[in-house]
Scaffold this motif. Structure first.
Motif, PDB file in Angstrom:
ATOM      1  N   LEU A 143     -15.756-100.449 -18.333  1.00 43.26           N
ATOM      2  CA  LEU A 143     -15.832-101.724 -19.066  1.00 43.26           C
ATOM      3  C   LEU A 143     -14.644-101.896 -19.993  1.00 43.26           C
ATOM      4  CD1 LEU A 143     -17.084-104.361 -19.947  1.00 43.26           C
ATOM      5  CD2 LEU A 143     -18.740-103.106 -21.330  1.00 43.26           C
ATOM      6  N   SER A 144     -14.332-100.861 -20.784  1.00 45.19           N
ATOM      7  CA  SER A 144     -13.221-101.025 -21.726  1.00 45.19           C
ATOM      8  C   SER A 144     -11.907-101.266 -20.975  1.00 45.19           C
ATOM      9  CB  SER A 144     -13.106 -99.830 -22.663  1.00 45.19           C
ATOM     10  OG  SER A 144     -12.945 -98.645 -21.945  1.00 45.19           O
ATOM     11  N   SER A 145     -11.745-100.686 -19.811  1.00 39.06           N
ATOM     12  CA  SER A 145     -10.488-100.919 -19.094  1.00 39.06           C
ATOM     13  C   SER A 145     -10.409-102.353 -18.592  1.00 39.06           C
ATOM     14  CB  SER A 145     -10.295 -99.912 -17.952  1.00 39.06           C
ATOM     15  OG  SER A 145     -11.050-100.281 -16.830  1.00 39.06           O
ATOM     16  N   ARG A 146     -11.574-102.971 -18.329  1.00 38.46           N
ATOM     17  CA  ARG A 146     -11.549-104.386 -17.945  1.00 38.46           C
ATOM     18  C   ARG A 146     -11.303-105.294 -19.145  1.00 38.46           C
ATOM     19  NH1 ARG A 146     -13.470-101.565 -14.356  1.00 38.46           N
ATOM     20  NH2 ARG A 146     -13.440-102.091 -12.147  1.00 38.46           N
ATOM     21  N   ILE A 147     -11.789-104.868 -20.306  1.00 36.99           N
ATOM     22  CA  ILE A 147     -11.516-105.635 -21.529  1.00 36.99           C
ATOM     23  C   ILE A 147     -10.012-105.605 -21.820  1.00 36.99           C
ATOM     24  CG2 ILE A 147     -11.835-105.652 -24.047  1.00 36.99           C
ATOM     25  CD1 ILE A 147     -14.720-104.590 -23.497  1.00 36.99           C
ATOM     26  N   LEU A 148      -9.418-104.439 -21.649  1.00 33.71           N
ATOM     27  CA  LEU A 148      -8.012-104.257 -22.024  1.00 33.71           C
ATOM     28  C   LEU A 148      -7.041-104.509 -20.863  1.00 33.71           C
ATOM     29  CD1 LEU A 148      -8.589-101.060 -24.193  1.00 33.71           C
ATOM     30  CD2 LEU A 148      -8.127-103.364 -25.044  1.00 33.71           C
ATOM     31  N   GLU A 149      -7.561-105.047 -19.763  1.00 37.05           N
ATOM     32  CA  GLU A 149      -6.748-105.254 -18.565  1.00 37.05           C
ATOM     33  C   GLU A 149      -5.563-106.194 -18.811  1.00 37.05           C
ATOM     34  OE1 GLU A 149      -8.926-105.966 -14.767  1.00 37.05           O
ATOM     35  OE2 GLU A 149      -7.728-107.800 -14.731  1.00 37.05           O
ATOM     36  N   GLY A 150      -4.398-105.676 -18.622  1.00 31.78           N
ATOM     37  CA  GLY A 150      -3.186-106.502 -18.704  1.00 31.78           C
ATOM     38  C   GLY A 150      -2.826-106.984 -20.099  1.00 31.78           C
ATOM     39  N   VAL A 151      -3.364-106.368 -21.144  1.00 31.29           N
ATOM     40  CA  VAL A 151      -3.072-106.877 -22.493  1.00 31.29           C
ATOM     41  C   VAL A 151      -1.696-106.445 -22.992  1.00 31.29           C
ATOM     42  CG1 VAL A 151      -5.486-107.046 -23.209  1.00 31.29           C
ATOM     43  CG2 VAL A 151      -4.190-104.990 -23.757  1.00 31.29           C
ATOM     44  N   MET A 152      -1.072-105.543 -22.281  1.00 28.72           N
ATOM     45  CA  MET A 152       0.238-105.077 -22.701  1.00 28.72           C
ATOM     46  C   MET A 152       1.176-106.257 -22.816  1.00 28.72           C
ATOM     47  SD  MET A 152       0.372-101.301 -21.830  1.00 28.72           S
ATOM     48  CE  MET A 152       0.882-101.296 -20.154  1.00 28.72           C
ATOM     49  N   GLY A 153       1.798-106.444 -23.959  1.00 29.08           N
ATOM     50  CA  GLY A 153       2.683-107.584 -24.143  1.00 29.08           C
ATOM     51  C   GLY A 153       1.936-108.816 -24.612  1.00 29.08           C
ATOM     52  N   ASN A 154       0.613-108.793 -24.533  1.00 26.37           N
ATOM     53  CA  ASN A 154      -0.190-109.904 -25.028  1.00 26.37           C
ATOM     54  C   ASN A 154      -1.235-109.430 -26.030  1.00 26.37           C
ATOM     55  OD1 ASN A 154       0.687-112.402 -23.986  1.00 26.37           O
ATOM     56  ND2 ASN A 154       0.000-111.750 -21.961  1.00 26.37           N
ATOM     57  N   SER A 155      -0.807-108.541 -26.909  1.00 26.57           N
ATOM     58  CA  SER A 155      -1.737-108.153 -27.967  1.00 26.57           C
ATOM     59  C   SER A 155      -1.093-108.464 -29.306  1.00 26.57           C
ATOM     60  CB  SER A 155      -2.117-106.681 -27.852  1.00 26.57           C
ATOM     61  OG  SER A 155      -1.002-105.879 -28.100  1.00 26.57           O
ATOM     62  N   PHE A 156      -1.927-108.978 -30.189  1.00 25.09           N
ATOM     63  CA  PHE A 156      -1.455-109.380 -31.506  1.00 25.09           C
ATOM     64  C   PHE A 156      -2.331-108.700 -32.534  1.00 25.09           C
ATOM     65  CE2 PHE A 156      -1.296-112.070 -35.219  1.00 25.09           C
ATOM     66  CZ  PHE A 156       0.055-112.336 -35.339  1.00 25.09           C
ATOM     67  N   VAL A 157      -1.726-107.889 -33.377  1.00 27.48           N
ATOM     68  CA  VAL A 157      -2.496-107.133 -34.364  1.00 27.48           C
ATOM     69  C   VAL A 157      -2.154-107.610 -35.768  1.00 27.48           C
ATOM     70  CG1 VAL A 157      -3.050-104.826 -35.241  1.00 27.48           C
ATOM     71  CG2 VAL A 157      -2.436-105.119 -32.831  1.00 27.48           C
ATOM     72  N   TYR A 158      -3.151-108.135 -36.460  1.00 26.60           N
ATOM     73  CA  TYR A 158      -2.951-108.493 -37.863  1.00 26.60           C
ATOM     74  C   TYR A 158      -2.878-107.212 -38.693  1.00 26.60           C
ATOM     75  CZ  TYR A 158      -4.213-113.452 -37.207  1.00 26.60           C
ATOM     76  OH  TYR A 158      -4.250-114.769 -36.838  1.00 26.60           O
ATOM     77  N   PRO A 159      -2.046-107.181 -39.742  1.00 29.04           N
ATOM     78  CA  PRO A 159      -1.963-105.981 -40.576  1.00 29.04           C
ATOM     79  C   PRO A 159      -3.317-105.661 -41.213  1.00 29.04           C
ATOM     80  CG  PRO A 159      -0.295-107.599 -41.200  1.00 29.04           C
ATOM     81  CD  PRO A 159      -1.166-108.256 -40.189  1.00 29.04           C
ATOM     82  N   LYS A 160      -3.603-104.372 -41.344  1.00 32.50           N
ATOM     83  CA  LYS A 160      -4.883-103.912 -41.907  1.00 32.50           C
ATOM     84  C   LYS A 160      -5.118-104.409 -43.321  1.00 32.50           C
ATOM     85  CE  LYS A 160      -6.198 -99.640 -39.559  1.00 32.50           C
ATOM     86  NZ  LYS A 160      -5.147 -99.634 -38.508  1.00 32.50           N
ATOM     87  N   ASP A 161      -4.017-104.571 -44.087  1.00 33.38           N
ATOM     88  CA  ASP A 161      -4.182-104.943 -45.502  1.00 33.38           C
ATOM     89  C   ASP A 161      -4.036-106.451 -45.710  1.00 33.38           C
ATOM     90  OD1 ASP A 161      -1.549-105.151 -44.872  1.00 33.38           O
ATOM     91  OD2 ASP A 161      -0.800-103.964 -46.547  1.00 33.38           O
ATOM     92  N   MET A 162      -4.107-107.210 -44.628  1.00 30.86           N
ATOM     93  CA  MET A 162      -3.950-108.658 -44.741  1.00 30.86           C
ATOM     94  C   MET A 162      -5.128-109.269 -45.513  1.00 30.86           C
ATOM     95  SD  MET A 162      -2.519-111.299 -42.201  1.00 30.86           S
ATOM     96  CE  MET A 162      -2.822-113.066 -42.273  1.00 30.86           C
ATOM     97  N   GLN A 163      -4.790-110.277 -46.342  1.00 31.08           N
ATOM     98  CA  GLN A 163      -5.789-110.945 -47.176  1.00 31.08           C
ATOM     99  C   GLN A 163      -6.824-111.706 -46.350  1.00 31.08           C
ATOM    100  OE1 GLN A 163      -6.012-112.211 -50.676  1.00 31.08           O
ATOM    101  NE2 GLN A 163      -5.010-110.312 -51.277  1.00 31.08           N
ATOM    102  N   ASP A 164      -8.064-111.617 -46.776  1.00 31.26           N
ATOM    103  CA  ASP A 164      -9.140-112.415 -46.196  1.00 31.26           C
ATOM    104  C   ASP A 164      -8.991-113.847 -46.714  1.00 31.26           C
ATOM    105  OD1 ASP A 164     -11.581-113.666 -45.610  1.00 31.26           O
ATOM    106  OD2 ASP A 164     -12.641-111.744 -45.650  1.00 31.26           O
ATOM    107  N   ARG A 165      -8.898-114.809 -45.795  1.00 27.44           N
ATOM    108  CA  ARG A 165      -8.719-116.207 -46.193  1.00 27.44           C
ATOM    109  C   ARG A 165      -9.982-116.839 -46.749  1.00 27.44           C
ATOM    110  NH1 ARG A 165      -4.534-119.374 -44.255  1.00 27.44           N
ATOM    111  NH2 ARG A 165      -2.954-118.333 -43.034  1.00 27.44           N
TER     112      ARG A 165
END
Ligand SMILES: Nc1ncnc2c1ncn2[C@@H]1O[C@H](COP(=O)(O)OP(=O)(O)OP(=O)(O)O)[C@@H](O)[C@H]1O
Ligand SMILES: [Mg+2]
Length: 167
Positions: A143-165
């Motif tokens: 299941l996790s491999s299907r969730i993560l299928e092809g995400v390379m180059g299409n993943s966006f990670v917000y910084p851990k310490d980013m402010q909650d809006r």
């Protein structure tokens, strides 16, 4: 991301980050924008934005009353759409190892993701946490491999310490 899909790129995309940083806002905007762009380019595609919490609540409700959100119907709908946005993946699951509760949910996710491409996911979970959370029913990470299928180059990670809006 939008350009990738406009050029007929195939694969999932993932937006990860803490609560309140704007993941839902960003991906919902993207869904609307992609819808417009495909129309502009005279290339209409079906786009669906789904909150996983609402989805699974509806499906669970359908076990006791006929509300039109049966598991089979939802699998069919979510499989056929060209671009599927899953809002807040992970919130449907129990992390305390309550396997019985997660089982049909993970089964549904597996059926959908095994039969489609181009799913844009936003979540609080890191890819490591995704691997752990979805490892239970489908050992060997199916299941996790299907969730993560092809995400390379299409993943966006917000910084851990980013402010909650929201505050
Ligand atoms: N770019 C933006 N401009 C203005 N408001 C924004 C923007 N991004 C997010 N917001 C607002 O900030 C709040 C939090 O955003 P959002 O719900 O998208 O966060 P989230 O990352 O999805 O959080 P969670 O992980 O809890 O679901 C919302 O009220 C949203 O409308
Ligand atoms: Mg959100």
């Amino acid at each position: 991301m939008e350009q990738f899909y406009r050029r007929d790129g195939v694969g999932n995309a993932i937006v990860t980050g803490p609560s309140g940083v704007g993941k839902s806002h960003l991906t919902y905007g993207l869904a609307r924008f992609m819808n417009e762009q495909f129309k502009v380019y005279d290339n209409p595609r079906s786009i669906l934005f789904v909150s996983v919490v609402s989805l699974f609540n509806k499906v669970e409700e359908s076990f006791s009353i006929d509300n039109g959100f049966s598991k089979a119907k939802m699998v069919d709908l979510l499989t056929k759409v060209d671009y599927l946005f899953l809002d807040d993946l992970g919130k449907e699951s129990r992390k305390d190892g309550n396997k019985a509760k997660n089982e049909w949910r993970h089964q549904l996710l597996y059926e959908v993701l095994d039969n489609r491409h181009n799913t844009i996911i936003n979540t609080n979970l890191s890819s490591e946490q995704i691997k752990n959370l979805y490892a239970d029913d489908f050992g060997n990470g199916a299941l996790s491999s299907r969730i993560l299928e092809g995400v390379m180059g299409n993943s966006f990670v917000y910084p851990k310490d980013m402010q909650d809006r929201r505050y």
